[in-house]
Design an enzyme around this catalytic site. Structure first.
Site, PDB file in Angstrom:
ATOM      1  N   HIS A   1      12.115   8.333   7.491  1.00 59.79           N
ATOM      2  CA  HIS A   1      10.953   8.144   6.324  1.00 59.79           C
ATOM      3  C   HIS A   1      11.797   9.014   5.350  1.00 59.79           C
ATOM      4  CE1 HIS A   1       7.731   7.185   3.985  1.00 59.79           C
ATOM      5  NE2 HIS A   1       7.968   8.517   3.521  1.00 59.79           N
TER       6      HIS A   1
ATOM      7  N   ASP B   1      -5.918   4.728   5.471  1.00 55.83           N
ATOM      8  CA  ASP B   1      -4.720   5.361   3.787  1.00 55.83           C
ATOM      9  C   ASP B   1      -4.488   3.797   3.325  1.00 55.83           C
ATOM     10  OD1 ASP B   1      -2.616   6.806   2.675  1.00 55.83           O
ATOM     11  OD2 ASP B   1      -1.803   4.789   3.505  1.00 55.83           O
TER      12      ASP B   1
ATOM     13  N   ARG C   1      -6.545   4.878  -5.139  1.00 57.05           N
ATOM     14  CA  ARG C   1      -4.982   5.955  -5.598  1.00 57.05           C
ATOM     15  C   ARG C   1      -4.882   5.085  -7.397  1.00 57.05           C
ATOM     16  NH1 ARG C   1      -2.475   8.162  -1.312  1.00 57.05           N
ATOM     17  NH2 ARG C   1      -1.127   9.801  -2.813  1.00 57.05           N
TER      18      ARG C   1
ATOM     19  N   SER D   1      -0.728  10.631   3.855  1.00 62.11           N
ATOM     20  CA  SER D   1      -0.234   9.049   4.083  1.00 62.11           C
ATOM     21  C   SER D   1       0.972   8.767   4.230  1.00 62.11           C
ATOM     22  CB  SER D   1      -0.747   8.329   2.382  1.00 62.11           C
ATOM     23  OG  SER D   1      -0.586   7.211   2.109  1.00 62.11           O
TER      24      SER D   1
ATOM     25  N   LYS E   1       1.564   7.395   8.694  1.00 62.55           N
ATOM     26  CA  LYS E   1       2.005   6.155   9.030  1.00 62.55           C
ATOM     27  C   LYS E   1       2.801   6.501   9.941  1.00 62.55           C
ATOM     28  CE  LYS E   1       2.450   4.699   5.205  1.00 62.55           C
ATOM     29  NZ  LYS E   1       1.666   4.912   3.938  1.00 62.55           N
TER      30      LYS E   1
END
Length: 433
Positions: free
Chosen positions: A82, A161, A168, A183, A187
């Protein structure tokens, strides 16, 4: 249990139990807790923070709110990667063939981009015919047979989320490390990875502008991964300028092809090989980083990686000849050179402004409903440390739009020059594991 009591508890800096956090996440997802109460809770988290146990509980609650991807039918250790996001970040596309050559199965779910350019899925779809919608059986079969497959991210992953992130975004509660970390990690964990390599960007083009903040985010995510049974490594990489020389979807695919032929920019090459090497170690192909790095570098030199990219494009329905002839990728009608108004050395580049300029040219989305012009983007001709003469080109804008004044101004103002050369850029700042 009452939401108002839990808001008050967090407002006073007290710690919440896993049961209390589950109550909040489940209640909001199911519509039993209203936006105004969740907004108050999120602001309390921003101001008072969360400890590691709370963050792990929040991550687990996000994961449990939706489907979990079952990758048990895929052979070997599944390693996911990621990136926290940046400008010109095409590393994921390059990693897929490199890791597949090493023998690490890459079963990747990626999203579309919102902002500077498209996401990995958008960039790959710049290749004619490339499809990112595969059946579950096709996906698993491709990974087992070829060691690689990519699909668009399922909307059924971590719905809590998604709902909370939307809130948010409009309540000034985005910049909270506990909320960011949970968050991201929810995932990755829901996507079924056994191990996770995190590319945490730092600099003008990153969400984290300073090294201390990037370090805190990286450490928090590594702790979450370990607490939930995932091998996790975070690499803090530089984003003080666009990564490589190309920004934009088709442009970035062209640059990946060059990289996989062993002709990539230094910053892009070092970053890609470093991440690939940690993926190889976590995946069990090598026992140490240095050996893995040499093997990954040899794959680039040998040409195996670009051959594997052609195979990857083929099995996902794309035209493999595009890799041999990148000119088949879409190209913009207009090319505008941005020239330096004086002599000097490039001392800094506002990467975020370059990204915004690219978006204004059509390469990115202002809202998720927007389309993307694959041919739009920016080619960087000068980077930090380069000497520039007056009138010399700094970058070239590519677009199909006729009115580019705002994009030109953004790009021009992104470059700062000084009379002396700055210190060399450090591509890899830290590794946290």
């Amino acid at each position: 249990m009452r939401m108002v009591d839990l808001i008050n508890k967090k407002k006073n800096g007290e710690f919440l139990s896993g049961e209390e956090i589950n109550y909040i996440v489940r209640g909001y997802t199911e519509g039993q807790i209203p936006d105004y109460q969740m907004s108050a809770f999120l602001m309390a988290v921003c101001l008072k923070g969360m400890n590691r146990e709370e963050i792990s509980s929040l991550t687990s609650a996000f994961v449990d709110s939706g489907e979990r991807v079952d990758l048990s039918q895929i052979e070997g250790v599944k390693v996911d990667k990621h990136s926290s996001g940046g400008v010109g970040d095409k590393v994921s596309i390059a990693l897929i063939p490199i890791c597949a050559c090493i023998g690490i199965p890459v079963a990747k779910m990626s999203g579309r981009g919102l902002g500077h350019t498209g996401g990995t899925i958008d960039k790959l779809e710049a290749i004619p015919g490339f499809k990112t919608s595969l059946s579950r059986d096709e996906f698993i079969s491709n990974v087992n047979r070829y060691k690689m497959a990519i699909v668009g991210q399922s909307p059924s992953l971590t719905p809590a989320d998604k709902k909370i992130y939307a809130l948010r975004d409009v309540t000034a509660t985005v910049d909270s490390i506990p909320l960011i970390a949970s968050s991201i990690m929810s995932k990755k964990i829901a996507a079924g990875a056994d191990a996770i390599v995190l590319d945490v960007k730092v600099g003008s083009g990153a969400f984290m502008k300073s090294l201390p903040h990037a370090r805190e985010l990286a450490s928090t995510m590594v702790d979450i991964g370990k607490s939930l049974g995932r091998k996790t490594v975070a690499i803090i990489t530089d984003m003080s300028q666009p990564l490589g020389y190309e920004v934009g979807n088709a442009n970035e695919v062209r640059e990946v092809i060059s990289l996989l032929k062993g002709e990539g920019a230094e910053d892009l090459t070092v970053t890609t090989l470093t991440i690939a090497s940690y993926m190889a170690v976590l995946g069990g192909a090598f026992t140490d980083f240095d050996t893995a790095y040499r093997a990954a570098a040899d794959i680039l030199k040998s040409g195996r990686a670009v051959d594997k990219l052609k195979e990857f494009v083929t099995i996902q329905g794309g035209r493999a000849e595009t890799i041999d002839n990148p000119g088949m990728l879409s190209q913009a009608e207009f090319h505008i050179a941005i020239e330096s108004v004086r002599q000097g050395y490039v001392s800094s580049i506002d990467a975020e402004s370059i990204g915004v300029s690219s978006m204004l040219l059509g390469a990115g989305r202002r809202s998720k409903e927007d389309g993307i012009d694959y041919s739009a983007g920016i080619t960087m001709l000068k980077k930090i440390g380069d000497k520039v003469d007056k009138g010399e080109r700094l970058c070239i804008l590519h677009t199909n739009m006729e009115d580019t004044k705002q994009a030109e101004e953004k790009a021009r103002n992104s470059f700062c020059l000084s009379s002396s050369a700055p210190a060399p850029i450090k591509h890899i700042h830290e590794v946290i594991q």
